[in-house]
Design a protein around this motif. Structure first.
Motif, mmCIF file in Angstrom:
data_model
loop_
_atom_site.group_PDB
_atom_site.id
_atom_site.type_symbol
_atom_site.label_atom_id
_atom_site.label_comp_id
_atom_site.label_asym_id
_atom_site.label_seq_id
_atom_site.Cartn_x
_atom_site.Cartn_y
_atom_site.Cartn_z
ATOM 1 N N VAL A 1 76.379 1.827 37.171
ATOM 2 C CA VAL A 1 77.408 2.874 36.758
ATOM 3 C C VAL A 1 78.514 3.162 38.074
ATOM 4 N N LEU A 2 77.913 3.148 39.258
ATOM 5 C CA LEU A 2 78.706 3.305 40.478
ATOM 6 C C LEU A 2 79.462 2.129 40.590
ATOM 7 N N ALA A 3 78.857 1.017 40.588
ATOM 8 C CA ALA A 3 79.740 -0.242 40.955
ATOM 9 C C ALA A 3 80.839 -0.339 39.790
ATOM 10 N N TYR A 4 80.660 -0.171 38.555
ATOM 11 C CA TYR A 4 81.651 -0.041 37.419
ATOM 12 C C TYR A 4 82.598 1.015 37.744
ATOM 13 N N ILE A 5 82.270 2.099 38.496
ATOM 14 C CA ILE A 5 83.390 3.256 38.714
ATOM 15 C C ILE A 5 84.424 2.610 39.634
ATOM 16 N N ILE B 1 77.832 -4.299 51.749
ATOM 17 C CA ILE B 1 76.940 -5.087 52.937
ATOM 18 C C ILE B 1 76.317 -3.691 53.476
ATOM 19 N N LEU B 2 76.652 -2.642 53.476
ATOM 20 C CA LEU B 2 75.871 -1.458 53.905
ATOM 21 C C LEU B 2 74.526 -1.189 53.222
ATOM 22 N N ALA B 3 75.023 -1.162 51.769
ATOM 23 C CA ALA B 3 73.807 -0.926 50.704
ATOM 24 C C ALA B 3 72.914 -2.075 51.102
ATOM 25 N N VAL B 4 73.219 -3.434 51.242
ATOM 26 C CA VAL B 4 72.382 -4.617 51.396
ATOM 27 C C VAL B 4 71.475 -4.294 52.736
ATOM 28 N N VAL B 5 72.270 -3.987 53.628
ATOM 29 C CA VAL B 5 71.479 -3.545 55.076
ATOM 30 C C VAL B 5 70.375 -2.523 54.797
ATOM 31 N N THR B 6 70.736 -1.587 53.957
ATOM 32 C CA THR B 6 69.648 -0.404 53.645
ATOM 33 C C THR B 6 68.391 -1.048 52.726
ATOM 34 N N TYR B 7 68.777 -1.867 51.967
ATOM 35 C CA TYR B 7 68.020 -2.433 51.131
ATOM 36 C C TYR B 7 66.878 -3.135 52.020
ATOM 37 N N PHE B 8 67.326 -3.838 52.993
ATOM 38 C CA PHE B 8 66.233 -4.829 53.704
ATOM 39 C C PHE B 8 65.843 -4.076 55.160
ATOM 40 N N THR B 9 66.530 -2.962 55.371
ATOM 41 C CA THR B 9 65.939 -2.114 56.532
ATOM 42 C C THR B 9 65.388 -0.472 56.191
ATOM 43 N N THR B 10 65.940 0.344 56.635
ATOM 44 C CA THR B 10 65.805 1.698 56.320
ATOM 45 C C THR B 10 66.831 2.631 55.762
ATOM 46 N N LEU C 1 85.150 7.791 50.980
ATOM 47 C CA LEU C 1 84.363 8.475 51.998
ATOM 48 C C LEU C 1 83.092 9.089 51.184
ATOM 49 N N ILE C 2 83.281 9.324 49.815
ATOM 50 C CA ILE C 2 82.178 9.637 49.048
ATOM 51 C C ILE C 2 81.265 8.701 48.366
ATOM 52 N N MET C 3 82.091 7.617 48.090
ATOM 53 C CA MET C 3 81.451 6.370 47.105
ATOM 54 C C MET C 3 80.506 5.586 48.237
ATOM 55 N N THR C 4 80.952 5.405 49.325
ATOM 56 C CA THR C 4 80.318 4.360 50.398
ATOM 57 C C THR C 4 78.873 5.030 50.775
ATOM 58 N N PRO C 5 78.694 6.254 50.972
ATOM 59 C CA PRO C 5 77.355 6.668 51.318
ATOM 60 C C PRO C 5 76.480 6.787 50.214
ATOM 61 N N LEU C 6 77.183 7.137 49.057
ATOM 62 C CA LEU C 6 76.383 7.392 47.723
ATOM 63 C C LEU C 6 75.820 6.105 47.231
ATOM 64 N N LEU C 7 76.558 4.894 47.575
ATOM 65 C CA LEU C 7 75.850 3.769 47.307
ATOM 66 C C LEU C 7 74.772 3.272 48.058
ATOM 67 N N THR C 8 74.717 3.773 49.297
ATOM 68 C CA THR C 8 73.563 3.370 50.240
ATOM 69 C C THR C 8 72.531 4.103 49.766
#
Length: 284
Positions: free
Chosen positions: A19-23, A47-56, A94-101
């Motif tokens: 949903v967020l990606a669609y928005i 990229i930040l989301a992928v890093v979070t997926y493989f780390t913490t 500023l809202i969407m990037t950390p929200l995706l993470t």
């Protein structure tokens, strides 16, 4: 219930990410004047989301803070140098990037919980399983249960009980010489030899598949066990001569140790196995 909860969390997080990606896509399509900038920021957010997926989540949030600081500095530079105002575009990212993470982290958390629960279920199943899947022989778990019953019968009715431990010689070296599929077949063939060498009221167990070790509980004394030992070795000799060696490219040999049950010297089923394994040293 816990497993359903983990599945629900994972599914909900995945749907929310979509949903967020669609928005984000709709927002970029509605702002053609900032298309290049929005595409770049969207890639950074992914990229930040992928890093979070493989780390913490900690690493993801730290990187998001660095992004917010860098993006804020860029906006301030544009505002001061070009006189642009801070618009919806800035607040959106500023809202969407950390929200995706955070959503990706929740999805990862649900998946890891499912993986942990799956591993625990597999370990539990292995602990409860009493039959080896390749040979259809009862395993060491079943031996623990049956040995207590057999020793009880032996003590009560004064019937001699002997444990044979059968092991393939040089098994570690053999494992390096033949493929895994043939190893399974070789274990099955030796199991059949042992099975056909005992009576119907005796029992055979696969004590250790990795080290090719069997246990045979025989209602007989040491002299009767010697007859079974000679029978097993003779059948293996026949098998080696009748194509076994040509099939596996190696000649199998067995070491067999035997110990007769004595209530005063054998305390439990594990002690029974240990004492029988000690007798393997004398069979060379």
């Amino acid at each position: 219930m816990r497993r359903n909860r983990s599945t629900l969390i994972s599914d909900a997080a995945f749907l929310l990410f979509l949903v967020l990606a669609y928005i984000c896509i709709v927002f970029i399509a509605g702002s053609p004047n900032h298309y290049i900038q929005n595409i770049i920021i969207l890639n950074v957010a992914f990229i930040l989301a992928v890093v979070t997926y493989f780390t913490t989540v900690t690493a993801g949030l730290v990187l998001n803070l660095a992004f917010i600081f860098g993006y804020g500095f860029f906006i301030m530079f544009q505002t001061i140098s070009q006189g642009e105002t801070i618009g919806l575009n800035t607040y959106f990212w500023l809202i969407m990037t950390p929200l995706l993470t955070v959503v990706v982290w929740i999805f990862t958390l649900g998946n890891r919980q499912l993986q942990t629960e799956n591993e625990n279920l597999k370990k539990r199943a292995d602990q409860l399983a009493t039959v080896d899947e390749n040979t259809d022989l009862r395993n060491s778990v079943a031996f623990q249960k049956d040995a207590s019953l057999f020793t009880g019968i032996s003590t009560r009715y004064q019937i001699p009980l002997t444990l044979l431990v059968v092991k393939v010689k040089y098994w570690d070296e053999i494992r390096r010489l033949i493929p895994e599929e043939q190893l399974t077949e070789a274990i099955y063939d030796v199991s059949q030899i042992s099975q056909s060498s005992i009576r119907t009221n005796d029992a055979i167990y696969m004590l250790d598949k990795e080290d090719a070790t069997w246990g045979l509980l025989l209602f007989t004394d040491r002299d009767g066990a010697k007859i079974v030992i000679e029978r097993i070795k003779y059948k293996l000799l026949e098998l080696n001569d009748n194509g076994f060696m040509s099939k596996y490219k190696v000649k199998l040999g067995l070491k067999i140790g035997a110990v007769q049950y004595q209530p005063d010297t054998i305390e439990n089923p594990l002690d029974f196995i240990v004492q029988a394994k000690k007798q393997l040293e004398y069979d060379v």
